[in-house]
Design an enzyme around this catalytic site. Sequence first.
Site, PDB file in Angstrom:
ATOM      1  N   HIS A 338      62.854  80.412  35.914  1.00  0.00           N
ATOM      2  CA  HIS A 338      63.229  79.291  35.044  1.00  0.00           C
ATOM      3  C   HIS A 338      64.567  79.593  34.359  1.00  0.00           C
ATOM      4  O   HIS A 338      64.719  80.602  33.680  1.00  0.00           O
ATOM      5  CB  HIS A 338      62.133  79.053  34.010  1.00  0.00           C
ATOM      6  CG  HIS A 338      62.317  77.764  33.290  1.00  0.00           C
ATOM      7  ND1 HIS A 338      61.731  76.595  33.730  1.00  0.00           N
ATOM      8  CD2 HIS A 338      63.050  77.452  32.215  1.00  0.00           C
ATOM      9  CE1 HIS A 338      62.097  75.622  32.930  1.00  0.00           C
ATOM     10  NE2 HIS A 338      62.899  76.106  32.001  1.00  0.00           N
ATOM     11  N   ALA A 339      65.540  78.712  34.553  1.00  0.00           N
ATOM     12  CA  ALA A 339      66.901  78.979  34.085  1.00  0.00           C
ATOM     13  C   ALA A 339      66.963  79.111  32.566  1.00  0.00           C
ATOM     14  O   ALA A 339      66.323  78.365  31.845  1.00  0.00           O
ATOM     15  CB  ALA A 339      67.829  77.856  34.539  1.00  0.00           C
ATOM     16  N   HIS A 368      74.735  73.072  32.062  1.00  0.00           N
ATOM     17  CA  HIS A 368      73.785  73.044  30.947  1.00  0.00           C
ATOM     18  C   HIS A 368      73.664  74.433  30.314  1.00  0.00           C
ATOM     19  O   HIS A 368      73.788  74.597  29.102  1.00  0.00           O
ATOM     20  CB  HIS A 368      72.412  72.560  31.432  1.00  0.00           C
ATOM     21  CG  HIS A 368      71.351  72.632  30.389  1.00  0.00           C
ATOM     22  ND1 HIS A 368      71.054  71.576  29.552  1.00  0.00           N
ATOM     23  CD2 HIS A 368      70.542  73.648  30.011  1.00  0.00           C
ATOM     24  CE1 HIS A 368      70.101  71.944  28.711  1.00  0.00           C
ATOM     25  NE2 HIS A 368      69.761  73.199  28.969  1.00  0.00           N
ATOM     26  N   GLU A 369      73.444  75.434  31.151  1.00  0.00           N
ATOM     27  CA  GLU A 369      73.249  76.796  30.629  1.00  0.00           C
ATOM     28  C   GLU A 369      74.517  77.327  29.969  1.00  0.00           C
ATOM     29  O   GLU A 369      74.460  77.947  28.913  1.00  0.00           O
ATOM     30  CB  GLU A 369      72.775  77.739  31.748  1.00  0.00           C
ATOM     31  CG  GLU A 369      71.433  77.358  32.381  1.00  0.00           C
ATOM     32  CD  GLU A 369      70.302  77.184  31.376  1.00  0.00           C
ATOM     33  OE1 GLU A 369      70.371  77.781  30.285  1.00  0.00           O
ATOM     34  OE2 GLU A 369      69.346  76.437  31.678  1.00  0.00           O
ATOM     35  N   HIS A 372      74.993  76.350  26.412  1.00  0.00           N
ATOM     36  CA  HIS A 372      74.350  77.253  25.446  1.00  0.00           C
ATOM     37  C   HIS A 372      75.255  78.441  25.142  1.00  0.00           C
ATOM     38  O   HIS A 372      75.455  78.818  23.995  1.00  0.00           O
ATOM     39  CB  HIS A 372      73.037  77.792  26.019  1.00  0.00           C
ATOM     40  CG  HIS A 372      71.926  76.785  26.104  1.00  0.00           C
ATOM     41  ND1 HIS A 372      71.558  76.002  25.045  1.00  0.00           N
ATOM     42  CD2 HIS A 372      71.082  76.461  27.123  1.00  0.00           C
ATOM     43  CE1 HIS A 372      70.529  75.235  25.412  1.00  0.00           C
ATOM     44  NE2 HIS A 372      70.237  75.486  26.671  1.00  0.00           N
ATOM     45  N   GLU A 396      70.604  71.923  23.361  1.00  0.00           N
ATOM     46  CA  GLU A 396      70.295  71.472  24.724  1.00  0.00           C
ATOM     47  C   GLU A 396      71.264  70.411  25.235  1.00  0.00           C
ATOM     48  O   GLU A 396      71.323  70.147  26.434  1.00  0.00           O
ATOM     49  CB  GLU A 396      68.859  70.932  24.787  1.00  0.00           C
ATOM     50  CG  GLU A 396      67.793  71.962  24.460  1.00  0.00           C
ATOM     51  CD  GLU A 396      67.832  73.191  25.361  1.00  0.00           C
ATOM     52  OE1 GLU A 396      68.324  73.080  26.492  1.00  0.00           O
ATOM     53  OE2 GLU A 396      67.395  74.262  24.912  1.00  0.00           O
ATOM     54  N   HIS A 496      57.136  75.148  29.843  1.00  0.00           N
ATOM     55  CA  HIS A 496      57.294  75.203  28.382  1.00  0.00           C
ATOM     56  C   HIS A 496      55.972  75.240  27.633  1.00  0.00           C
ATOM     57  O   HIS A 496      55.961  75.542  26.444  1.00  0.00           O
ATOM     58  CB  HIS A 496      58.147  74.019  27.923  1.00  0.00           C
ATOM     59  CG  HIS A 496      59.501  73.996  28.561  1.00  0.00           C
ATOM     60  ND1 HIS A 496      59.678  73.685  29.891  1.00  0.00           N
ATOM     61  CD2 HIS A 496      60.729  74.302  28.093  1.00  0.00           C
ATOM     62  CE1 HIS A 496      60.965  73.771  30.188  1.00  0.00           C
ATOM     63  NE2 HIS A 496      61.622  74.137  29.128  1.00  0.00           N
ATOM     64  N   TYR A 506      64.466  68.421  24.144  1.00  0.00           N
ATOM     65  CA  TYR A 506      65.045  67.869  25.377  1.00  0.00           C
ATOM     66  C   TYR A 506      65.133  66.351  25.319  1.00  0.00           C
ATOM     67  O   TYR A 506      66.060  65.750  25.847  1.00  0.00           O
ATOM     68  CB  TYR A 506      64.250  68.324  26.604  1.00  0.00           C
ATOM     69  CG  TYR A 506      64.216  69.831  26.750  1.00  0.00           C
ATOM     70  CD1 TYR A 506      65.354  70.529  27.150  1.00  0.00           C
ATOM     71  CD2 TYR A 506      63.074  70.551  26.445  1.00  0.00           C
ATOM     72  CE1 TYR A 506      65.342  71.913  27.262  1.00  0.00           C
ATOM     73  CE2 TYR A 506      63.059  71.936  26.561  1.00  0.00           C
ATOM     74  CZ  TYR A 506      64.194  72.612  26.969  1.00  0.00           C
ATOM     75  OH  TYR A 506      64.173  73.977  27.070  1.00  0.00           O
TER      76      TYR A 506
HETATM   77 ZN    ZN Z   1      68.649  74.560  27.823  1.00  0.00          ZN
END
Ligand code: ZN
Length: 599
Positions: A338-339, A368-369, A372, A396, A496, A506
């Site tokens: 899971h990323a 997306h990552e 962060h 997010e 999650h 999210y």
């Molecule tokens: Zn994220």
Amino acid sequence: MDQRLRLLAVSAAPALLVIAAAKPPTPEEARAFVERADARLLELSNRQQRAEWVYSTHITQDTEKIATEANTDLIAATMELAAEATRFEGLAVPEDVARRLRLLKLSLTLPAPREPALQAELSEIKAGLEGTYGKGKYCPQGRDCLDINALTRLMAESRDTEELRDAWRGWHAIGPPMRPRYERLITVANQGARALGFTDVGVLWRSKYGMTPDAFSAELERLWQQVRPLYRSLHAYVRARLSAHYGPRVVPSDGPIPAHLLGNMWAQAWGNIYPLLGVSADPGYDLTALLKAKKVDEREMVRYAERFFTSLGFEPLPPSFWERSLFVKPRDREVVCHASAWDVDNDEDLRIKMCIEITGEDFVVVHHELGHNFYQRAYRRQPFLYREGAHDGFHEAIGDAVALSVTPGYLVQVGLLDRVPDRSRDVGLLMKLALDKVAFLPFGLLIDQWRWKVFSGEIPPARYNGSWWELREKYQGVAPPLPRTEGDFDPGAKYHVPANVPYTRYFLAHILQFQFHRALCRAAGYEGPLHLCSVYGSEAAGKKLQAMLEMGQSRPWPDALFALTGERTMDASALLEYFAPLQEWLEEQNRGRKPSGGV
Ligand SMILES: [Zn+2]
């Protein structure tokens, strides 16, 4: 796709507590306490993140144990520190000190009671559940086992209803063994929440947004009602097309859509079934095919995302990022695929952990990552307790907002596409994006609608699975592909839940990212339809973004929102503006069709 959850903690020396209790505190003492806590927290957070990194990139019994112990220590210490902080309650202190005291109390996602045995038990349960998920596989008789990556591919590509249902059932079989442990997690964590003065864990989670838990719930409902008509239109259209493709016996033209036919294990993003939808104008290109044609590898996928941020004026990622990140699923060991994005030393040791596939979908996930990571780096000079997103939805939304600039024009600019398709392709482009972003909205909302009720006891263990499907039908308008009972535990098949990561973030991020995108486009001086705006190369947009990011959690989130957008409330109008041409098209297509009832 989450930011690495940081467990805040400190090992408060018992001796200190005794001295502290002896005389009434002063504001100076409160400040000194906060500073001391900040320094200790930083050190312990680093230690915990290292253990967690090793565990999730190398799952063994030993690394699980090490990570568990680190978590136990951290939770224990945080609880003690929060208890110590209560002696400053009612004391007049500067706002900065008051804010950090408050954040300390709200920092845990999984609070534990003070009893060491219960703390250890809770950490073991959490690590065990995450491990069960990480190691989850479906092994069909006489064939190779399928892990979640293989199953994800199958769900995306197969159009064989039997095969899809089999894969769906196979993966959901990881849930039942989690059920007793999950039930226990709820009980013990709730005791922890009560020790902090909250009715239950759900109330604690909802208290993190600078308003009362009830006011926050009302905000969510307001935002959902803003976007619901668009979701209903999309749902009605997709249902009709799937019904035409699979036949009305498989997909009835009214009622919920079977959850295994939407191209995704959780029916949370539907982009993979785009080819079944008979949209007359396709986007004119397929990003997955473009990436494969250019022989883009995993590392280069990440480079594209990094170059986007540097084009906005951000510094490139440090060399250690490239040395320490995990981009490719190792062949020789178990990892949590899971990323996630990490900031292991809360400073410059940024990393991502992701089993990257060369697809358009993962191209967006990589952005997306990195969102962060760039956020983490922007606020690294703040005191430790402020090194967080303005709220978790902000964290997010950053990378996703940037990825909204991955337009056909942008793809031409970076040499992945030869020329921009003509405007007749816009409906296809918007449909493709809506299948991911709009389809996600009710899913993003319902996970915690379920979990908050589980924490509060409104949903008792005997109704875990039944109520899960009631909510999925109510919000998403989907139904399980085969009969379910309370012997199943389908929430456990969604990362999650076993990993105990709050999910409302999210939903908020899917709204905020359009609000951010609109603001970035305005800052870049763009005028035109939002869905064709790319802020690639705009340092003016980058400046606005930086102004918001570097604040971290130091100010209430409306201040951070204001720094980028000039607005102080979350608002889905940017999302609606973005999809307005599609909404109009859908209404045209849906004329004469039954509306999507309960959805
Ligand atoms: Zn994220």
